[in-house]
Motif scaffolding. Structure first.
Motif, PDB file in Angstrom:
ATOM      1  N   VAL A  18      -3.554   8.857 -53.174  1.00 13.10           N
ATOM      2  CA  VAL A  18      -4.240   7.706 -52.582  1.00 13.10           C
ATOM      3  C   VAL A  18      -3.740   6.431 -53.255  1.00 13.10           C
ATOM      4  CG1 VAL A  18      -6.325   9.030 -52.034  1.00 13.10           C
ATOM      5  CG2 VAL A  18      -6.189   7.777 -54.198  1.00 13.10           C
ATOM      6  N   ASP A  19      -3.992   5.301 -52.595  1.00 12.07           N
ATOM      7  CA  ASP A  19      -3.568   4.016 -53.135  1.00 12.07           C
ATOM      8  C   ASP A  19      -4.236   3.727 -54.478  1.00 12.07           C
ATOM      9  OD1 ASP A  19      -1.986   3.626 -50.952  1.00 12.07           O
ATOM     10  OD2 ASP A  19      -2.799   1.656 -50.457  1.00 12.07           O
ATOM     11  N   ALA A  20      -3.547   2.953 -55.287  1.00 12.16           N
ATOM     12  CA  ALA A  20      -4.055   2.604 -56.609  1.00 12.16           C
ATOM     13  C   ALA A  20      -5.421   1.939 -56.539  1.00 12.16           C
ATOM     14  CB  ALA A  20      -3.056   1.693 -57.325  1.00 12.16           C
ATOM     15  N   VAL A  25      -2.121  10.642 -43.604  1.00 11.47           N
ATOM     16  CA  VAL A  25      -3.343  11.071 -42.927  1.00 11.47           C
ATOM     17  C   VAL A  25      -4.386   9.978 -43.039  1.00 11.47           C
ATOM     18  CG1 VAL A  25      -5.186  12.791 -42.849  1.00 11.47           C
ATOM     19  CG2 VAL A  25      -2.842  13.488 -43.406  1.00 11.47           C
ATOM     20  N   ALA A  26      -4.739   9.405 -41.891  1.00 14.46           N
ATOM     21  CA  ALA A  26      -5.807   8.406 -41.854  1.00 14.46           C
ATOM     22  C   ALA A  26      -7.143   9.140 -41.812  1.00 14.46           C
ATOM     23  CB  ALA A  26      -5.647   7.505 -40.641  1.00 14.46           C
ATOM     24  N   VAL A  27      -7.916   9.000 -42.844  1.00 13.57           N
ATOM     25  CA  VAL A  27      -9.153   9.773 -42.956  1.00 13.57           C
ATOM     26  C   VAL A  27     -10.240   9.202 -42.042  1.00 13.57           C
ATOM     27  CG1 VAL A  27     -10.966  10.541 -44.519  1.00 13.57           C
ATOM     28  CG2 VAL A  27      -8.586  10.479 -45.295  1.00 13.57           C
ATOM     29  N   GLY A  28     -10.444   7.897 -42.107  1.00 14.42           N
ATOM     30  CA  GLY A  28     -11.520   7.323 -41.296  1.00 14.42           C
ATOM     31  C   GLY A  28     -12.858   7.935 -41.651  1.00 14.42           C
ATOM     32  N   ARG A  29     -13.576   8.403 -40.641  1.00 19.32           N
ATOM     33  CA  ARG A  29     -14.901   8.996 -40.874  1.00 19.32           C
ATOM     34  C   ARG A  29     -14.895  10.515 -40.808  1.00 19.32           C
ATOM     35  NH1 ARG A  29     -18.828   5.067 -37.167  1.00 19.32           N
ATOM     36  NH2 ARG A  29     -18.277   3.089 -38.200  1.00 19.32           N
ATOM     37  N   ILE A  52      -4.753   7.678 -46.262  1.00 15.76           N
ATOM     38  CA  ILE A  52      -4.963   6.249 -46.068  1.00 15.76           C
ATOM     39  C   ILE A  52      -6.305   6.056 -45.382  1.00 15.76           C
ATOM     40  CG2 ILE A  52      -2.507   5.691 -45.978  1.00 15.76           C
ATOM     41  CD1 ILE A  52      -2.740   5.573 -42.947  1.00 15.76           C
ATOM     42  N   ASP A  53      -6.792   4.827 -45.400  1.00 15.26           N
ATOM     43  CA  ASP A  53      -8.095   4.502 -44.797  1.00 15.26           C
ATOM     44  C   ASP A  53      -9.183   5.433 -45.316  1.00 15.26           C
ATOM     45  OD1 ASP A  53      -6.818   2.556 -43.304  1.00 15.26           O
ATOM     46  OD2 ASP A  53      -6.521   3.874 -41.585  1.00 15.26           O
TER      47      ASP A  53
END
Length: 256
Positions: free
Chosen positions: A123-125, A79-83, A103-104
């Motif tokens: 989420v990424d490290a 899931v690209a969160v963005g804004r 992501i994002d």
């Protein structure tokens, strides 16, 4: 270790993909091969981490595997969160995955989504570095974190369950992600996904390609070496592109 690697003649390759060609450089050391394939626009510092990851299997080797194969989830959504946090929450609820892989996103956004969904948030490290409490699961990518050992140390410091996402461009790079998953003390989630473009193109022989999966991928003590014929099919011959990648490789090496 960088003195053991031939940077000047490292082959640059490009594998066709839906979003455009995926580039990488193969680096050879005394023990075998590794893959250097940071994303376009990567900083020299990030490229240095990728180079460390590429040199690991070709010099000191990977840590011993604790499992002979790793499970692969080919369908887990990201899931690209963005804004738009509301849209991200809706997508997660509709997809109903086993873990919400964001992501994002920023640490603040991850924490906000975590409060609104009833499943683990991953989420990424690098995002967790800003706020270790913003998620339940750490996403590990071998290249981005500087190799198997560095990724394992990061996960150990965070003390969270890990989800390994494949970030390699060819099977040589994907093998490093598989090695990471195989060496982790605990592997609660399936890994992946396998890059779709590997089904149609790879730089290793078809017998050693990781482009297909029956739900698992084998862990190996080192990646397969490139197949001369298949590498030749994807070798970059544009002098400007080759120079650009080798220059990034040299700048990354200067930081090690």
């Amino acid at each position: 270790m960088r003195t053991w690697i031939d940077l000047d003649d490292a082959p640059v390759f490009a594998i066709p993909a839906a979003g455009g060609p995926r580039y990488g450089v193969l680096v050879e050391g005394p023990q075998g091969w590794g893959e250097f394939s940071p994303s376009p626009g990567a900083s020299d510092e990030l490229a240095a981490r990728w180079l460390t990851a590429a040199m690991e299997p070709s010099t000191v080797g990977w840590p011993d595997a604790l499992r002979g194969r790793v499970p692969v989830d080919a369908a887990r959504p990201t899931v690209a969160v963005g804004r738009d946090i509301d849209a991200a929450v809706t997508l997660i609820r509709e997809a109903a995955p086993d873990v919400a892989h964001l992501i994002d996103c920023t640490a603040e956004q991850a924490a906000a989504i975590r409060r609104r969904v009833d499943l683990p948030v991953a989420v990424d490290a690098d995002v967790l570095a800003a706020d270790p409490q913003c998620a339940d699961v750490v996403v590990l990518r071998c290249g981005r974190l500087g190799g198997v050992r560095r990724a394992m140390r990061r996960a150990e410091r965070l003390g969270l369950p890990a989800l390994v996402v494949f970030s390699g461009t060819s099977s040589i790079g994907v093998a490093a992600d598989v090695a990471l998953a195989a060496a982790l003390p605990d592997l609660p989630y399936a890994c992946g996904p396998v890059p779709q473009w590997l089904r149609d193109g790879d730089v290793v022989s078809s017998a050693r390609s990781l482009g297909t999966s029956d739900g698992y991928l084998p862990a190996a003590p080192m990646p397969a070496g490139p197949d001369a014929t298949r590498l030749g099919q994807f070798l970059v011959t544009d002098a400007a592109v080759v120079a650009q990648w080798r220059d990034l490789l040299r700048r990354a090496a200067a930081l090690l």
